[in-house]
Design a protein around this motif. Structure first.
Motif, PDB file in Angstrom:
ATOM      1  N   SER A  71       0.857  -1.184   0.000  1.00  0.00           N
ATOM      2  CA  SER A  71       0.000   0.000   0.000  1.00  0.00           C
ATOM      3  C   SER A  71       0.891   1.231   0.000  1.00  0.00           C
ATOM      4  N   ARG A  72       0.272   2.387  -0.202  1.00  0.00           N
ATOM      5  CA  ARG A  72       1.045   3.625  -0.197  1.00  0.00           C
ATOM      6  C   ARG A  72       0.208   4.762   0.336  1.00  0.00           C
ATOM      7  N   ASP A  73       0.893   5.753   0.880  1.00  0.00           N
ATOM      8  CA  ASP A  73       0.280   6.984   1.356  1.00  0.00           C
ATOM      9  C   ASP A  73       1.048   8.122   0.700  1.00  0.00           C
ATOM     10  N   ASN A  74       0.493   8.665  -0.368  1.00  0.00           N
ATOM     11  CA  ASN A  74       1.215   9.704  -1.111  1.00  0.00           C
ATOM     12  C   ASN A  74       1.358  10.993  -0.310  1.00  0.00           C
ATOM     13  N   ALA A  75       0.474  11.229   0.624  1.00  0.00           N
ATOM     14  CA  ALA A  75       0.593  12.417   1.474  1.00  0.00           C
ATOM     15  C   ALA A  75       1.817  12.325   2.377  1.00  0.00           C
ATOM     16  N   LYS A  76       2.218  11.089   2.679  1.00  0.00           N
ATOM     17  CA  LYS A  76       3.382  10.872   3.546  1.00  0.00           C
ATOM     18  C   LYS A  76       4.608  10.411   2.761  1.00  0.00           C
ATOM     19  N   ASN A  77       4.478  10.319   1.440  1.00  0.00           N
ATOM     20  CA  ASN A  77       5.589   9.840   0.604  1.00  0.00           C
ATOM     21  C   ASN A  77       6.121   8.499   1.102  1.00  0.00           C
ATOM     22  N   THR A  78       5.216   7.594   1.415  1.00  0.00           N
ATOM     23  CA  THR A  78       5.610   6.327   2.015  1.00  0.00           C
ATOM     24  C   THR A  78       4.874   5.170   1.363  1.00  0.00           C
ATOM     25  N   VAL A  79       5.583   4.090   1.175  1.00  0.00           N
ATOM     26  CA  VAL A  79       4.985   2.845   0.701  1.00  0.00           C
ATOM     27  C   VAL A  79       5.212   1.788   1.781  1.00  0.00           C
ATOM     28  N   TYR A  80       4.245   0.892   1.912  1.00  0.00           N
ATOM     29  CA  TYR A  80       4.263  -0.101   2.983  1.00  0.00           C
ATOM     30  C   TYR A  80       4.205  -1.518   2.410  1.00  0.00           C
ATOM     31  N   LEU A  81       4.690  -2.449   3.206  1.00  0.00           N
ATOM     32  CA  LEU A  81       4.504  -3.860   2.895  1.00  0.00           C
ATOM     33  C   LEU A  81       4.089  -4.557   4.192  1.00  0.00           C
ATOM     34  N   GLN A  82       2.813  -4.906   4.286  1.00  0.00           N
ATOM     35  CA  GLN A  82       2.309  -5.660   5.424  1.00  0.00           C
ATOM     36  C   GLN A  82       2.523  -7.137   5.151  1.00  0.00           C
TER      37      GLN A  82
END
Length: 124
Positions: A71-82
């Motif tokens: 997933s990603r949060d473009n407002a936080k410039n971050t991508v995640y891997l759960q």
């Protein structure tokens, strides 16, 4: 230019969960596809998951499908891997990668920028 910094790796027992994060710098983050790759000792780097610029398209390696979620949060410039239901064979260094288009596929050649990696170790 995009700089990537991964975090969230560690040691976990089989069946456990971890959440990796990748913080990106650069104004183009919200317009490019991102991905996670991994490399186990003595093995080649392999594709894990990819996500399009807006998050509407994702793709997973068969080995992690149903267990991992990108997933990603473009407002936080971050991508995640759960990562859930982890297995010992998931042990590897996990790398975040930034592509050159709105969505890039599963080939490492489609990604221009890479993080330094974060170690994930799953004990049996």
């Amino acid at each position: 230019q995009v700089q990537l910094v991964e975090s969230g790796g560690g040691l976990v027992q089989a069946g456990g969960s971890l959440r990796l994060s990748c913080a990106a710098s650069g104004r183009t983050f919200s317009s490019i596809g991102m991905a996670w790759f991994r490399q186990a000792p003595g093995k080649e780097r392999e594709f894990v998951a990819a996500i399009s610029w807006g998050g509407g398209r994702t793709h997973y390696a068969d080995s992690v499908k149903g267990r991992f979620t990108i997933s990603r949060d473009n407002a936080k410039n971050t991508v995640y891997l759960q990562m859930n239901s982890l297995k010992p064979e998931d042990t590897a260094v996990y790398y975040c990668a930034a592509g050159r288009f709105g969505y890039s596929g599963s080939s490492a050649n489609e990604y221009d920028y890479w993080g330094q990696g974060t170690q994930v170790t799953v004990s049996s």
